[in-house]
Structures are given as C-alpha cells and as structure tokens.
Design an enzyme around this catalytic site. Structure first.
Site, short mmCIF file in Angstrom:
data_model
loop_
_atom_site.label_atom_id
_atom_site.label_comp_id
_atom_site.label_asym_id
_atom_site.label_seq_id
_atom_site.Cartn_x
_atom_site.Cartn_y
_atom_site.Cartn_z
N TYR A 1 0.84 -1.20 0.00
CA TYR A 1 0.00 0.00 0.00
C TYR A 1 0.88 1.26 0.00
O TYR A 1 0.64 2.20 -0.76
CB TYR A 1 -0.94 -0.01 1.21
CG TYR A 1 -1.92 1.12 1.21
CD1 TYR A 1 -3.13 1.01 0.53
CD2 TYR A 1 -1.64 2.31 1.87
CE1 TYR A 1 -4.04 2.05 0.51
CE2 TYR A 1 -2.54 3.36 1.85
CZ TYR A 1 -3.74 3.22 1.17
OH TYR A 1 -4.63 4.27 1.15
N HIS B 1 1.24 4.16 -3.08
CA HIS B 1 1.00 5.59 -2.86
C HIS B 1 2.27 6.43 -3.01
O HIS B 1 2.18 7.66 -3.07
CB HIS B 1 0.30 5.82 -1.52
CG HIS B 1 -1.14 5.49 -1.61
ND1 HIS B 1 -1.60 4.19 -1.53
CD2 HIS B 1 -2.22 6.27 -1.86
CE1 HIS B 1 -2.92 4.20 -1.69
NE2 HIS B 1 -3.31 5.44 -1.90
N TYR C 1 -4.96 17.10 0.09
CA TYR C 1 -5.34 15.72 0.41
C TYR C 1 -4.13 14.96 0.93
O TYR C 1 -3.09 14.92 0.28
CB TYR C 1 -5.89 15.06 -0.86
CG TYR C 1 -6.46 13.67 -0.71
CD1 TYR C 1 -6.91 13.18 0.50
CD2 TYR C 1 -6.56 12.84 -1.81
CE1 TYR C 1 -7.44 11.91 0.61
CE2 TYR C 1 -7.09 11.57 -1.73
CZ TYR C 1 -7.54 11.11 -0.51
OH TYR C 1 -8.06 9.84 -0.40
N TRP D 1 -8.61 2.60 -10.29
CA TRP D 1 -7.88 2.71 -9.02
C TRP D 1 -8.63 1.97 -7.91
O TRP D 1 -8.05 1.21 -7.15
CB TRP D 1 -7.67 4.18 -8.66
CG TRP D 1 -6.88 4.38 -7.41
CD1 TRP D 1 -7.36 4.56 -6.14
CD2 TRP D 1 -5.45 4.42 -7.28
NE1 TRP D 1 -6.33 4.71 -5.25
CE2 TRP D 1 -5.15 4.63 -5.92
CE3 TRP D 1 -4.41 4.30 -8.19
CZ2 TRP D 1 -3.84 4.72 -5.45
CZ3 TRP D 1 -3.10 4.39 -7.72
CH2 TRP D 1 -2.84 4.60 -6.37
#
Length: 106
Positions: free
Chosen positions: A18, A22, A41, A76
């Site tokens: 993960y 990212h 964000y 995604w």
C-alpha cells in the site's frame, strides 16, 4: 472550504505494498483528484494499518461524485479494494465516512 477526515483499515499483510502504491500514484489519478475538487489531500498510515485521510474541498459530496464519474477512479478503486479490511462489499471511496469535527484551531 470543508475539511474532511475519514478512517479506513489497511490489511496488515498489505501495508508495505500500500505504501509503495502511494509513493507512485498514477499521474492521471492525481489530475482527476485536483480537477474534481480534492485539495490538500493527505493519507496517514499507522503501522497497524489504521489509515487516516484528510482533504479540503468546497463540497465533499460533489468532489466524490466527480471522482466517481472518472474512468481512472474506477480502475484505481478496483485495484485498491483488496488492500482494505471491513469494506462490506463497498469500494474504498464508498467506505470513506467523514468524521465529525469537534475542534479546530485556525
């Protein structure tokens, strides 16, 4: 401007991947987020998989709807769904339930 914070839980056996995903978010995904009103964000990930998301937007429901209408978001979400616990059949973006803000110091 709305400040939105949400929690999700990344499966512990997928945390490393993960983080890698990212570190290299697709440029078209970044562009779509910006174009649909997702600003400032951030995602924060604890070692046990607790994920805290924060963003600022004019209208969170409109920003979510804007992303839902993009092809890149569909791809995604399909790839990222397997990283999370307790989605109960929902996509990760559908499981993002905003927390209630109880204090803010500007």
């Amino acid at each position: 401007m709305q400040r939105v914070c949400f929690l999700l839980k990344v499966r512990e056996d997928r945390i490393a991947e993960y983080r890698e995903r990212h570190a290299a978010v697709w440029p078209e995904m970044l562009q779509a987020l910006s174009a649909t009103g997702w600003h400032n964000y951030s995602l924060f990930l604890r070692d046990d998989g607790l994920l805290v998301g924060y963003l600022e937007t004019e209208d969170f429901e409109a920003a979510k709807a804007g992303m839902e209408g993009t092809e890149v978001n569909a791809r995604w979400q399909a790839e990222m769904g397997e990283f999370f616990e307790s989605l109960d059949g929902a996509r990760p973006d559908e499981a993002m339930k905003p927390l209630t803000e109880v204090f803010h110091l500007a």
